[in-house]
Design a protein around this motif. Structure first.
Motif, PDB file in Angstrom:
ATOM      1  N   ALA A   1       0.835  -1.203   0.000  1.00 12.14           N
ATOM      2  CA  ALA A   1       0.000   0.000   0.000  1.00 12.14           C
ATOM      3  C   ALA A   1       0.870   1.253   0.000  1.00 12.14           C
ATOM      4  O   ALA A   1       0.572   2.230  -0.702  1.00 12.14           O
ATOM      5  CB  ALA A   1      -0.935  -0.006   1.205  1.00 12.14           C
ATOM      6  N   GLY A   2       1.955   1.230   0.781  1.00 12.79           N
ATOM      7  CA  GLY A   2       2.829   2.387   0.861  1.00 12.79           C
ATOM      8  C   GLY A   2       3.527   2.702  -0.454  1.00 12.79           C
ATOM      9  O   GLY A   2       3.836   3.861  -0.738  1.00 12.79           O
ATOM     10  N   HIS A   3       3.791   1.666  -1.269  1.00 10.64           N
ATOM     11  CA  HIS A   3       4.417   1.868  -2.576  1.00 10.64           C
ATOM     12  C   HIS A   3       3.390   2.109  -3.681  1.00 10.64           C
ATOM     13  O   HIS A   3       3.764   2.223  -4.849  1.00 10.64           O
ATOM     14  CB  HIS A   3       5.263   0.643  -2.952  1.00 10.64           C
ATOM     15  N   ALA A   4       2.112   2.175  -3.298  1.00  4.68           N
ATOM     16  CA  ALA A   4       1.037   2.356  -4.279  1.00  4.68           C
ATOM     17  C   ALA A   4       0.987   1.226  -5.291  1.00  4.68           C
ATOM     18  O   ALA A   4       0.619   1.423  -6.449  1.00  4.68           O
ATOM     19  CB  ALA A   4       1.169   3.707  -4.998  1.00  4.68           C
ATOM     20  N   TRP A   5       1.327   0.007  -4.852  1.00  5.21           N
ATOM     21  CA  TRP A   5       1.139  -1.175  -5.696  1.00  5.21           C
ATOM     22  C   TRP A   5      -0.286  -1.665  -5.431  1.00  5.21           C
ATOM     23  O   TRP A   5      -0.521  -2.625  -4.686  1.00  5.21           O
ATOM     24  CB  TRP A   5       2.159  -2.249  -5.323  1.00  5.21           C
ATOM     25  N   HIS A   6      -1.243  -0.979  -6.035  1.00  7.81           N
ATOM     26  CA  HIS A   6      -2.631  -1.153  -5.638  1.00  7.81           C
ATOM     27  C   HIS A   6      -3.145  -2.566  -5.899  1.00  7.81           C
ATOM     28  O   HIS A   6      -3.773  -3.183  -5.027  1.00  7.81           O
ATOM     29  CB  HIS A   6      -3.500  -0.116  -6.354  1.00  7.81           C
ATOM     30  N   ALA A   7      -2.914  -3.091  -7.083  1.00  8.17           N
ATOM     31  CA  ALA A   7      -3.395  -4.435  -7.388  1.00  8.17           C
ATOM     32  C   ALA A   7      -2.745  -5.463  -6.462  1.00  8.17           C
ATOM     33  O   ALA A   7      -3.404  -6.377  -5.953  1.00  8.17           O
ATOM     34  CB  ALA A   7      -3.112  -4.781  -8.849  1.00  8.17           C
ATOM     35  N   LEU A   8      -1.462  -5.319  -6.241  1.00 10.52           N
ATOM     36  CA  LEU A   8      -0.745  -6.246  -5.372  1.00 10.52           C
ATOM     37  C   LEU A   8      -1.308  -6.207  -3.952  1.00 10.52           C
ATOM     38  O   LEU A   8      -1.406  -7.241  -3.275  1.00 10.52           O
ATOM     39  CB  LEU A   8       0.743  -5.869  -5.371  1.00 10.52           C
ATOM     40  N   THR A   9      -1.700  -5.021  -3.502  1.00  7.31           N
ATOM     41  CA  THR A   9      -2.221  -4.870  -2.134  1.00  7.31           C
ATOM     42  C   THR A   9      -3.504  -5.666  -1.948  1.00  7.31           C
ATOM     43  O   THR A   9      -3.623  -6.490  -1.027  1.00  7.31           O
ATOM     44  CB  THR A   9      -2.472  -3.386  -1.822  1.00  7.31           C
ATOM     45  N   TRP A  10      -4.511  -5.424  -2.808  1.00  5.51           N
ATOM     46  CA  TRP A  10      -5.780  -6.129  -2.571  1.00  5.51           C
ATOM     47  C   TRP A  10      -5.660  -7.617  -2.858  1.00  5.51           C
ATOM     48  O   TRP A  10      -6.335  -8.437  -2.213  1.00  5.51           O
ATOM     49  CB  TRP A  10      -6.923  -5.484  -3.360  1.00  5.51           C
ATOM     50  N   GLN A  11      -4.804  -8.002  -3.801  1.00  7.51           N
ATOM     51  CA  GLN A  11      -4.622  -9.423  -4.085  1.00  7.51           C
ATOM     52  C   GLN A  11      -3.986 -10.141  -2.894  1.00  7.51           C
ATOM     53  O   GLN A  11      -4.337 -11.295  -2.596  1.00  7.51           O
ATOM     54  CB  GLN A  11      -3.773  -9.594  -5.348  1.00  7.51           C
ATOM     55  N   LEU A  12      -3.051  -9.492  -2.214  1.00 11.64           N
ATOM     56  CA  LEU A  12      -2.448 -10.096  -1.033  1.00 11.64           C
ATOM     57  C   LEU A  12      -3.485 -10.251   0.077  1.00 11.64           C
ATOM     58  O   LEU A  12      -3.547 -11.293   0.744  1.00 11.64           O
ATOM     59  CB  LEU A  12      -1.272  -9.242  -0.564  1.00 11.64           C
ATOM     60  N   VAL A  13      -4.309  -9.239   0.277  1.00 10.06           N
ATOM     61  CA  VAL A  13      -5.387  -9.352   1.267  1.00 10.06           C
ATOM     62  C   VAL A  13      -6.318 -10.506   0.901  1.00 10.06           C
ATOM     63  O   VAL A  13      -6.721 -11.306   1.754  1.00 10.06           O
ATOM     64  CB  VAL A  13      -6.169  -8.032   1.377  1.00 10.06           C
ATOM     65  N   ASP A  14      -6.644 -10.621  -0.368  1.00 11.03           N
ATOM     66  CA  ASP A  14      -7.516 -11.707  -0.828  1.00 11.03           C
ATOM     67  C   ASP A  14      -6.896 -13.078  -0.542  1.00 11.03           C
ATOM     68  O   ASP A  14      -7.601 -14.024  -0.194  1.00 11.03           O
ATOM     69  CB  ASP A  14      -7.781 -11.541  -2.327  1.00 11.03           C
ATOM     70  N   SER A  15      -5.583 -13.177  -0.666  1.00 16.22           N
ATOM     71  CA  SER A  15      -4.919 -14.470  -0.458  1.00 16.22           C
ATOM     72  C   SER A  15      -4.950 -14.904   0.996  1.00 16.22           C
ATOM     73  O   SER A  15      -4.713 -16.080   1.301  1.00 16.22           O
ATOM     74  CB  SER A  15      -3.472 -14.400  -0.949  1.00 16.22           C
ATOM     75  N   LEU A  16      -5.245 -13.990   1.915  1.00 15.51           N
ATOM     76  CA  LEU A  16      -5.209 -14.300   3.342  1.00 15.51           C
ATOM     77  C   LEU A  16      -6.556 -14.772   3.885  1.00 15.51           C
ATOM     78  O   LEU A  16      -6.710 -14.948   5.101  1.00 15.51           O
ATOM     79  CB  LEU A  16      -4.758 -13.058   4.129  1.00 15.51           C
ATOM     80  N   GLN A  17      -7.544 -15.007   3.023  1.00 12.52           N
ATOM     81  CA  GLN A  17      -8.879 -15.370   3.505  1.00 12.52           C
ATOM     82  C   GLN A  17      -8.895 -16.591   4.419  1.00 12.52           C
ATOM     83  O   GLN A  17      -9.622 -16.603   5.422  1.00 12.52           O
ATOM     84  CB  GLN A  17      -9.833 -15.572   2.319  1.00 12.52           C
ATOM     85  N   PRO A  18      -8.141 -17.675   4.142  1.00  8.39           N
ATOM     86  CA  PRO A  18      -8.180 -18.817   5.079  1.00  8.39           C
ATOM     87  C   PRO A  18      -7.719 -18.440   6.479  1.00  8.39           C
ATOM     88  O   PRO A  18      -8.249 -18.961   7.473  1.00  8.39           O
ATOM     89  CB  PRO A  18      -7.231 -19.833   4.431  1.00  8.39           C
ATOM     90  N   LEU A  19      -6.734 -17.551   6.590  1.00  2.00           N
ATOM     91  CA  LEU A  19      -6.310 -17.082   7.911  1.00  2.00           C
ATOM     92  C   LEU A  19      -7.465 -16.401   8.614  1.00  2.00           C
ATOM     93  O   LEU A  19      -7.753 -16.681   9.793  1.00  2.00           O
ATOM     94  CB  LEU A  19      -5.128 -16.123   7.755  1.00  2.00           C
ATOM     95  N   PHE A  20      -8.158 -15.517   7.914  1.00  4.58           N
ATOM     96  CA  PHE A  20      -9.250 -14.775   8.534  1.00  4.58           C
ATOM     97  C   PHE A  20     -10.421 -15.691   8.888  1.00  4.58           C
ATOM     98  O   PHE A  20     -11.001 -15.592   9.970  1.00  4.58           O
ATOM     99  CB  PHE A  20      -9.716 -13.660   7.596  1.00  4.58           C
ATOM    100  N   LEU A  21     -10.781 -16.599   7.989  1.00  2.27           N
ATOM    101  CA  LEU A  21     -11.953 -17.442   8.212  1.00  2.27           C
ATOM    102  C   LEU A  21     -11.708 -18.522   9.262  1.00  2.27           C
ATOM    103  O   LEU A  21     -12.577 -18.814  10.085  1.00  2.27           O
ATOM    104  CB  LEU A  21     -12.380 -18.097   6.896  1.00  2.27           C
ATOM    105  N   ARG A  22     -10.529 -19.149   9.227  1.00  2.00           N
ATOM    106  CA  ARG A  22     -10.260 -20.263  10.139  1.00  2.00           C
ATOM    107  C   ARG A  22      -9.879 -19.787  11.538  1.00  2.00           C
ATOM    108  O   ARG A  22     -10.305 -20.369  12.532  1.00  2.00           O
ATOM    109  CB  ARG A  22      -9.140 -21.144   9.589  1.00  2.00           C
TER     110      ARG A  22
END
Length: 807
Positions: free
Chosen positions: A541-562
């Motif tokens: 987010a700090g480097h304004a890599w916008h697509a990379l930011t939300w995609q990384l958050v998306d990849s963490l869903q099992p951590l959040f759900l489990r």
């Protein structure tokens, strides 16, 4: 709900029978109650002589509950006592309720129930062990030298402390003077005095990404005591931290503190605890919190020469004593500078001490050398060590300073330097040998090596990178690390949630993620890597890599759900949603709104959750995206279901189901049927619920989606237990199977839910003893997951009707 006199009397009576608990409880009460004028007016005077006197216990309970109405700190402590007291299953069992006959093919293994025909109650004991005892203090180097007077001064501060609250000591001094090593050494020697845990946090006062946020440290500390579900708001986290630590004896080291406010938020709630904050600034603002202060100075010449000799060999120093004293003078008595210079010389057995001193003098200039001090001294030693590194090692030194990660590992180094993992391991070892990296204890789950920079060394390495690498090279190194985290988290998600639709991933360079042996290994990596993963999100987010930011958050869903770390779930999605909007990628916006909305309603923030889902619904309809529209409707239904608005929830789930069936989204349709079955069960329609849930279960198994299929099975079990069906043996069998399946997926939250359902089923058929056992087993899991659920279970246990014949 405030604790009643009767409740507190029961807690005090329980604690009085256990010396360790009694000491903790009375210490906490003494700290929270007003100080008595004399021994005759001390309400706790009988605590040492007659702790189990019922009259004394009731009078003490009456006094404490009355004072708690005007004293928030005391009320908070009493709430903590309610949380600490175990359920009935930890008391001596009553043999009248321990007889069960299990016939046919039935068996009981742990909390797994395989039911043929069951007569009597199935008795379950909690499986949770004692409260975790964190041991997080850093190790101390074998060449620790001198500091006898400083250790004695810290001992004196501790001995003079009056236990009216936590002992807070601020240890301050210049960079590189050895604050971390001194405090770590001292606290390790006191471990027996703080048996409930020793915690460590680097507050990042001088880190390139800025100081660590208080919520991040609070979350780390709370999880260290076994609580998985951390509140999202910092104020709630701080309150929970104080509650968890009330009455405990713990030591906390807060390293690289930059302000009093940063430290104040992290103070525990235990009067017998010790907190040491180490920082460069004097932290005088902590004086209002009753802090004691110790200023750490540099080593004197003889101690600095001794330290140097321990690293390079006493013989070399003995041959050149004058040169050795000149060299440590150039190091300004700073242990960090001495160790860096010594590591440089140890790697060159034929180099003389005089030659090294001459090189350092030449590096800084004679005039500067004569007035050398502080960071300049460290820079002189670092420059000489850096100049002698092999080219590949020097490049690694520069590039590894760029990602804002506290801990470096082989795979991270391989990504940053674009080299194979074995080469990265070799480079890390070489930098550690040169004392340019600190070698930490191995990673607990994997045994892999871990390293970190001292903040001054990182600063020097980053300056070297800025001086010698182009801006494009520096950015690519940091991005490769974030992309490695994205690729590895995506690989973990593929194992843990194979039925979930994977969205785009935008890599600029080829990435080799970690290979996981199985889903359990993937979940462990996500769990232990929460800190670095969130640092990667913030870096992107700090480097304004916008697509990379939300995609990384998306990849963490099992951590959040489990594992449900609500604080990280919500923070990550707020960051991810902003990035997705800036990226101009509608699928990212939709995913962040819906998965983030789920985090909000799970954390109890229902109004904001509905706002997110409403926005997702509007966007989906505007884009004529029927799949996204159905997802938003389903999420809205979940939020209204949790708010108790069942008719609205049912209507939304039904609309989502129609859409999902129309577009052929089988898994989505099954999830909507599951939720419709839950609502039907909650509104007294068990036959309709059974039909919906059985269909959902079959469809989810066919996907396959074992996690959600187990959820359907659990609700199906409860449908069979409903009085409208009343098939308790089938209910027990289905719930037992669901429990086993959730054990397989690693979901402690749903294990707790199913055990609670088993307790409800036992209560439905009038077996209070079995119900109590199952609630206790559920509580043993909720206690480490969700304090709010734990409180609810304790209330359920207290309200449980006693079986016939039980007093």
């Amino acid at each position: 709900m405030p604790m009643t006199v009767e409740e507190l009397t029961a807690v005090l009576a329980w604690a009085a029978r256990r010396p360790a608990e009694w000491r903790a409880v009375t210490a906490g009460l003494r700290a929270a109650l007003p100080a008595p004028e004399n021994a005759a007016t001390d309400p706790l005077a009988p605590a040492g002589t007659a702790p189990d006197d019922p009259v004394f216990l009731r009078e003490l309970a009456a006094l404490a509950t009355a004072r708690a109405r005007e004293a928030p700190a005391l009320a908070e402590f009493l709430a903590a006592l309610r949380h600490r007291m175990p359920g009935p299953a930890e008391e001596a069992p009553d043999a009248r309720h321990r007889t069960n006959v299990i016939q046919g093919s039935s068996a009981v293994t742990g909390h797994v129930i395989q039911a043929g025909t069951i007569h009597g109650g199935i008795h379950l004991q909690p499986v949770a062990g004692p409260r975790p005892v964190p041991r997080q203090l850093l190790g101390t180097p074998p060449h620790f030298t001198d500091r006898t007077a400083d250790l004695a001064a810290l001992d004196a501060l501790r001995a003079g402390h009056l236990p009216a609250g936590p002992l807070l000591i601020a240890v301050t001094g210049p960079a590189g003077v050895g604050k971390t090593t001194l405090v770590s050494r001292w606290l390790r020697g006191l471990s027996e005095h703080y048996p409930d845990g020793q915690l460590y946090a680097d507050l990042g006062g001088h880190a390139p990404g800025g100081p660590v946020r208080p919520g991040e440290v609070l979350g780390q500390f709370i999880r260290a005591f076994g609580v998985a579900q951390v509140p999202a708001e910092t104020a709630e986290q701080a309150a929970l931290w104080r509650t968890l630590t009330a009455g405990l004896r713990i030591a906390v080291m807060l390293d690289n503190a930059v302000s009093a406010a940063q430290v104040r938020t992290l103070l525990p709630g235990a009067a017998d605890s010790l907190v040491v904050a180490a920082g460069r600034s004097r932290l005088t603002g902590l004086g209002v919190d009753g802090a004691a202060f110790h200023q750490l100075g540099t080593l004197d010449a003889s101690a600095a020469v001794e330290l140097f000799g321990r690293r390079v060999g006493g013989g070399r120093v003995a041959r050149e004593p004058v040169a050795a004293r000149e060299l440590v003078a150039l190091c300004a008595g700073l242990p960090l500078a001495v160790c860096v210079a010594a590591a440089r010389m140890a790697a060159r057995p034929r180099q003389t001490v005089a030659a090294l001193a001459g090189a350092m003098t030449q590096e800084t200039g004679r005039l500067e050398a004569l007035h050398l001090g502080g960071e300049h001294a460290v820079r002189s030693a670092l420059e000489e060590s850096y100049r002698c590194l092999p080219p590949a090692t020097a490049r690694a030194y520069r590039l590894l300073a760029l990602p804002p990660l506290t801990v470096l590992t082989g795979p991270v180094a391989a990504a940053a330097c674009a080299v194979p993992p074995p080469e990265a391991e070799r480079l890390l070892d070489e930098l550690a040998e040169a004392h340019l990296l600190e070698d930490l204890d191995p990673d607990d789950p994997t045994g892999a090596g871990r390293f970190r920079f001292h903040d001054l060394v990182r600063l020097h390495a980053a300056q070297c990178a800025e001086r010698e690498e182009t801006a494009a090279v520096r950015e690519r190194a940091a991005r490769r690390v974030v992309e490695w985290y994205l690729a590895t988290a995506t690989a973990a998600r593929a194992l843990l949630s194979p039925a979930h639709r994977v969205l785009r991933r935008d890599y600029e360079e080829p990435v080799t993620p970690l290979a996981f042996a199985d889903a359990d290994a993937a979940l462990r990596w996500l769990d232990t890597g929460r800190g670095p993963l969130m640092a990667a999100v913030r870096t992107a987010a700090g480097h304004a890599w916008h697509a990379l930011t939300w995609q990384l958050v998306d990849s963490l869903q099992p951590l959040f759900l489990r594992l449900r770390p609500y604080d990280l779930w919500i923070e990550a999605h707020r960051t991810g949603l902003d990035a997705a909007r800036r990226s101009g990628q509608p699928e990212g916006v939709s995913r962040m709104l819906t998965t983030g909305g789920s985090g909000l309603y799970n954390a109890g923030q229902l109004d904001e959750s509905i706002t997110w889902f409403d926005e997702a619904l509007t966007d989906a309809r505007g884009a004529a995206d029927r799949r996204a529209e159905a997802q938003a409707l389903h999420g809205l239904g979940q939020a209204h279901r949790l708010a108790g608005r069942l008719p609205q929830a049912e209507s939304l789930f039904a609309e989502a189901l129609r859409l999902r069936e129309a577009i052929g989204h089988d898994r989505g349709a099954a999830l909507s049927r599951l939720c419709l079955g839950d609502v039907a069960l909650a509104t007294g329609r068990p036959l309709q619920a059974r039909s919906l849930l059985a269909r959902a279960r079959a469809d989810l198994l066919a996907v396959p989606d074992p996690y959600d299929a187990a959820r359907a099975l659990a609700y199906l079990g409860r449908a069979h237990a409903h009085e409208g069906i009343g098939d308790h043996p089938t209910a027990e069998r289905l719930l037992g199977e669901a429990l086993e399946e959730f054990r397989g997926t690693g979901s402690l939250h749903w294990q707790a839910r199913v055990l609670e359902m088993l307790g409800q089923t036992a209560e439905d058929r009038g077996d209070a003893a079995a119900a109590r056992d199952r609630y206790d087993a559920s509580l043993s899991r909720y206690a480490s997951l969700s304090p709010s659920d734990a409180r609810r279970l304790k209330e359920r246990i207290r309200n449980l009707a006693s079986p016939a014949g039980e007093p």
